[in-house]
Scaffold this active site. Structure first.
Site: not given
Length: 546
Positions: A15, A17, A43, A48-50, A120, A243, A289, A350, A374, A385, A390
């Protein structure tokens, strides 16, 4: 059959990392990356977010991002980790920009094209840089291209690590250190011994332990389980983030609906159109969340509902298609037009907030072993979180690990030699694969029912009893049959589920993501991390700690 491979640095996980760390050290070291599937299956790709970072100093500040992170973490964030991560954030984002990640831009009335920052849940400012609604894909594919072209990086896809090789497990008299890992080549069926001077676990989280998850099938807690069996402590495993909004559809496999939809004005409603978040938190849809997930869980149970609605159809259609093209198209594929009507959503597991304990250089308890992303516990996330922290953590701690490895490399000694072959002389091909598939299904349903969003001591004890029974069945299976991908993953998921349950039973309070009806309030006094210490690793016979 077992063959041996060697490198300076072995990275388990493909991923953001793992890839970013590989690129930071590959000019000075030989690197091997083991990815359990294709790089397009982790993952990171689905984020999606950023990336949350302070990129607008006029309106935002490090202090604000630090405080938002600490507030979300419900008293358990390690302030030194938070400050370190937040202050390193802008440099991490700039490193990605320099490597060509196509973050979204928008026209500014005075400054021309600028990077678009969204807001967010839990953030007090717009500070999330993103690539439309597919940031993980943009980052992962950019880094993947660079990794595939680098002459010092060997990429092994479809290789699943089985266990770490340590000097203590082999009965060597030298001080205990990580020597490498055994891995199954899923295409050939061969098991290889990979030796390395340093090993980095970047293997992701464990949310596949739950029946409903936004994660891909690869998120089976492999890194956490391997580190535990090698003698490393884990912390705060009870904090599993659910999530709040995943698409409810039988074919969607819990497709994630980004938090940014709520950040841009999306409303949560009951099927009759009644908004409900203001009844649960004054921040409404922008609450953290854990609060939003519990509110949805409460409304679903109170009304006997299978889902609630998320509605952003009041925004202009062009705005929705520009900001959320992936979500728009995927929902369209399932028969929902988010520009015209609300969509059904449910919570799903999530993110694993706990993991392998590390320091600020990403070093784990075992010498020559690092953990990033993660699978690690740095103290950044606390009991919950903050959105888009992340990918930030992945990037910052990958750099920290790379810096530390490069500093130690000249004096690290040669690549370990003489690692024993994986012994399969006394095992046979499994004759009852249904045992594995049945146990897998039973585990995930049990974790969802008893160790989910709302917990009780009785539910946790019931889950612990079932996990113990399943572990014994899998232990016998693992000892007598040739290993397969499903067996390796099930073995790891059972161990990580046990760690989640033990941690949840130990926390006799409700805090952040851990909510129990038996102890609905936080305990007074300074909150403490839940730290679990493994028993001493066994000296290897054929398969240590089977």
């Amino acid at each position: 059959m077992t063959t041996s491979q060697s490198s300076d640095v072995l990275i388990i996980g493909g991923g953001v990392a793992g890839l970013s760390l590989a690129l930071r050290i590959a000019d000075q070291a030989r690197v091997t990356i083991l990815a359990k599937a294709a790089l397009t299956e982790g993952s990171s790709l689905y984020a999606q977010g950023g990336v949350a970072a302070v990129l607008n100093g006029e309106e935002d500040s490090f202090d604000s991002h630090i405080q938002d992170t600490i507030n979300a973490g419900a008293g358990l964030c390690h302030r030194d980790t938070v400050e370190f991560t937040v202050r390193e954030g802008p440099a991490a984002v700039n490193w990605l920009i320099e490597r060509g990640v196509p973050f979204s831009r928008e026209e500014h009335p005075h400054n021309g094209l600028e990077y678009h920052l969204t807001r967010e849940g839990g953030h007090s400012h717009r500070r999330v840089i993103h690539a439309a609604d597919a940031t993980g894909r943009a980052v992962e594919t950019t880094l993947e291209g660079l990794v595939r072209r680098h002459p010092n990086i060997t990429l092994r896809e479809n290789h699943i690590a089985i266990d770490l090789i340590t000097s203590q497990k082999l009965g060597r008299s030298e001080g205990n250190r990580c020597l490498g890992a055994y891995a199954l080549d899923k295409e050939s069926g061969h098991i290889l011994a990979y030796s390395s001077r340093f090993l980095v676990l970047a293997a992701g989280g464990a949310c596949k332990a739950y029946l409903y998850t936004s994660n891909p099938d690869t998120s089976t807690g492999d890194g956490i389980a391997m580190a535990w069996r090698a003698g490393c402590r884990v912390a705060n495993m009870e904090f599993v983030q659910f999530h709040p909004t995943c698409l409810y559809h039988p074919r969607a496999k819990s497709f994630l609906i980004s938090e940014a939809v709520r950040g841009e004005g999306g409303k949560l409603t009951l099927p009759d159109g009644t908004a409900f978040m203001q009844d649960h938190d004054p921040r409404g849809e922008l609450a953290s969340r854990d609060i939003v997930a519990r509110a949805i869980d409460y409304e679903m149970k109170r009304g006997g509902l299978d889902y609630v609605h998320l509605d952003i159809s009041h925004k202009p259609a062009d705005f929705i298609k520009e900001h959320f093209p992936t979500i728009y198209q995927r929902c369209k594929d399932y028969g929902y037009d988010i520009t015209r009507a609300p969509i059904p959503v449910v919570p799903a597991a999530h993110y694993t907030c706990g993991g392998i304990m590390t320091d600020l250089s990403a070093r784990a308890d075992l010498a020559q072993l690092y953990a990033v992303g993660e699978c690690s516990f740095t103290g950044l996330h606390g009991a919950n979180r903050l959105a888009s922290n992340s990918l930030l953590e992945c990037l910052v701690f990958a750099k920290a690990a790379a810096d530390d490895i490069l500093k130690q490399l000249p004096a690290a000694g040669p690549v370990p030699e003489g690692l024993p072959a994986w012994d399969e002389s006394r095992v046979t091909d499994p004759d009852e694969q249904v045992v594995v598939s049945h146990n897998w299904d039973e585990l995930r349903r049990g974790m969802w029912s008893y160790v989910g969003i709302v917990r009780t001591t009785k539910r946790l004890q019931r889950a612990q009893h079932r996990v113990n029974m399943l572990k014994e069945e899998v232990r016998e299976f693992y000892s007598n049959f040739k290993v397969t991908n499903d067996l390796i993953e099930l073995r790891n998921l059972l161990l990580v589920s046990e760690l989640i349950i033990q941690s949840a039973l130990a926390r006799r309070e409700s805090r952040g993501l851990h909510f129990t009806r038996d102890f609905p309030q936080p305990r007074s006094g300074a909150p403490q991390d839940t730290i679990l210490t493994p028993p001493p690793p066994e000296v290897s016979g054929r398969r240590a700690n089977a």
